[in-house]
Design an enzyme around this catalytic site. Sequence first.
Site, PDB file in Angstrom:
ATOM      1  N   GLU A 246       2.163   6.181   7.028  1.00 25.17           N
ATOM      2  CA  GLU A 246       3.453   6.535   6.279  1.00 25.17           C
ATOM      3  C   GLU A 246       4.098   7.653   6.820  1.00 25.17           C
ATOM      4  O   GLU A 246       5.354   7.931   6.888  1.00 25.17           O
ATOM      5  CB  GLU A 246       3.364   6.058   4.735  1.00 25.17           C
ATOM      6  CG  GLU A 246       3.159   4.923   4.322  1.00 25.17           C
ATOM      7  CD  GLU A 246       3.716   3.620   5.020  1.00 25.17           C
ATOM      8  OE1 GLU A 246       4.924   3.905   5.240  1.00 25.17           O
ATOM      9  OE2 GLU A 246       2.953   2.681   5.157  1.00 25.17           O
TER      10      GLU A 246
ATOM     11  N   LEU B 162       0.707  -1.316  -0.013  1.00 21.85           N
ATOM     12  CA  LEU B 162       0.057  -0.204  -0.026  1.00 21.85           C
ATOM     13  C   LEU B 162       0.848   1.246  -0.166  1.00 21.85           C
ATOM     14  O   LEU B 162       0.481   2.169  -0.588  1.00 21.85           O
ATOM     15  CB  LEU B 162      -0.897  -0.097   1.121  1.00 21.85           C
ATOM     16  CG  LEU B 162      -2.102  -0.763   1.145  1.00 21.85           C
ATOM     17  CD1 LEU B 162      -1.781  -2.492   0.744  1.00 21.85           C
ATOM     18  CD2 LEU B 162      -3.059  -0.585   2.432  1.00 21.85           C
TER      19      LEU B 162
ATOM     20  N   THR C 193       1.823   3.078  24.493  1.00 20.02           N
ATOM     21  CA  THR C 193       1.296   2.194  23.512  1.00 20.02           C
ATOM     22  C   THR C 193       1.503   0.588  23.928  1.00 20.02           C
ATOM     23  O   THR C 193       2.735   0.482  24.301  1.00 20.02           O
ATOM     24  CB  THR C 193       1.799   2.207  22.001  1.00 20.02           C
ATOM     25  OG1 THR C 193       3.243   2.203  22.251  1.00 20.02           O
ATOM     26  CG2 THR C 193       1.431   3.538  21.507  1.00 20.02           C
TER      27      THR C 193
ATOM     28  N   THR D 103      -3.595   4.936   4.995  1.00 17.90           N
ATOM     29  CA  THR D 103      -2.212   4.543   4.670  1.00 17.90           C
ATOM     30  C   THR D 103      -1.132   5.935   4.679  1.00 17.90           C
ATOM     31  O   THR D 103      -0.166   5.387   5.144  1.00 17.90           O
ATOM     32  CB  THR D 103      -2.093   3.948   2.995  1.00 17.90           C
ATOM     33  OG1 THR D 103      -2.934   2.851   3.177  1.00 17.90           O
ATOM     34  CG2 THR D 103      -0.962   3.517   2.547  1.00 17.90           C
TER      35      THR D 103
HETATM   36 ZN   LIG Z   1       4.255   0.630   8.468  1.00 12.38          ZN
END
Ligand SMILES: [Zn+2]
Length: 455
Positions: free
Chosen positions: A267, A226, A292, A263
């Site tokens: 990124e 992607l 996290t 996506t």
């Molecule tokens: Zn990644």
Amino acid sequence: MKTTTLKNALIAASLAFSPVLAGHALAQDHAAQAEHHHGRCGQQQAMEQLAKRNPQAVVDMQTLQDEVLEVMQARRARSAAQNGNARQGGAGGPDPDSVIYIPTVVHVVYNTPAQNISTAQVRSQIRVLNEDYAKLNVDFGDARSEFRAVAGAANIQFCLAEWDPDGNATDGIVRVETTEASFDNTDSPAGWDNVKNDNTNGSTGWPRNQYLNIWVCNLEDGGGILGYAYPPGGSSALDGVVISYRYFGDEGTASPPYNLGRTTTHEVGHWLGLRHTWGDGGCGVDDGFDDTPDSDGPNYGCPNPFSAVSCGTDDMFENYMDYTDDRCMVMFSAEQAEFMRDIIIRNGRTQLLSSERCYFNTSIADPGADDQDGIRLWPNPASGQQVQWGLEAASTKDGMLTVYDAMGRLVHSRQLAVGFQNGTLSLDGFAEGVYTVVLESGSTLRQHRLVVVAR
Ligand SMILES: [Zn+2]
């Protein structure tokens, strides 16, 4: 989650760039899922290839990331000691309310008409980025409450460049036709990175100290991915984000389940130094952040919360840095957000702060502002057939309304009779771009910037 041996974790993670080790690091169920969805993000593959061509570049990237992370965690620890809790913008921290603007250029590198995506589709991606990086995305409420409580707004905004490197007006989109049917990670030593250079059938990036470069192209060969991005700290020629034309923006060619622009959100997170939520390794290999939870591998689809548990805790599969479907990733954590700001403010991408390639970062007032130099001009930016203008008081002299484009060419001129105060300016024949509206009243000159966007 942050481990006490961050450096070791990062070294372990760098070893995980070996596909064999990475395979071992995945838990059984995550590995099985990965069989079907291996192309969500190509960062690890790109880093493996880069490590063969230029091992030092990979070391440099990880060293920079490690340094910024250590400074941030030390600052948070000091803040926690002083205030009883760690919060963004603690002692010595960046002002959490200031907005950081990043001029952005999108290179549309196409081999077929379908790959030459529309300007509207490009703009839709910029809108998604701006929502996600300001925590203004409407689906944020879909995150489970335990994670909403630790979500963060990066307060980073992206603007399509208004000036190119030579100072010419631009819409921030470069369109280049290529003979490459698809950019493939195996067809040459540089692989996907060929899209980043005019000489390899791609489009050469604009200076990274002034712009975020995004390339949109076909990435379907070789299994397909992607998108991918390198972290900060590498070479300038490779710097930026590459996204498949099928997963860019939220309209046009954007294809489910990756059709909401996430996506690119993911990124750009890598481009600002974020790792995947599982730290690209198993339990104990970490992404560097306390807020996290530890995880042993990516989550896919839209997981059942009751089954998305690894390393003894709930996985934060709502995080943009996981591998879930676009509609299920809705947040960054507060530490991720603070880290990305640190990369820009302190080390890694600091020069972008003074880039004047969008009006935001210049001394020129925001053209969206209602009042400028005694003139009101609305709506601005303008997307309709006309704009309204108005003065604070009626003019006591005859006057003139003139409009110039970004190159200084006269595009409109009209005489105004004494007593004028309000009027309408037709945008018939106005291309997209930045204009200067000048109102003369006797010897008084007032001017206002006008931005005309797609209509
Ligand atoms: Zn990644």
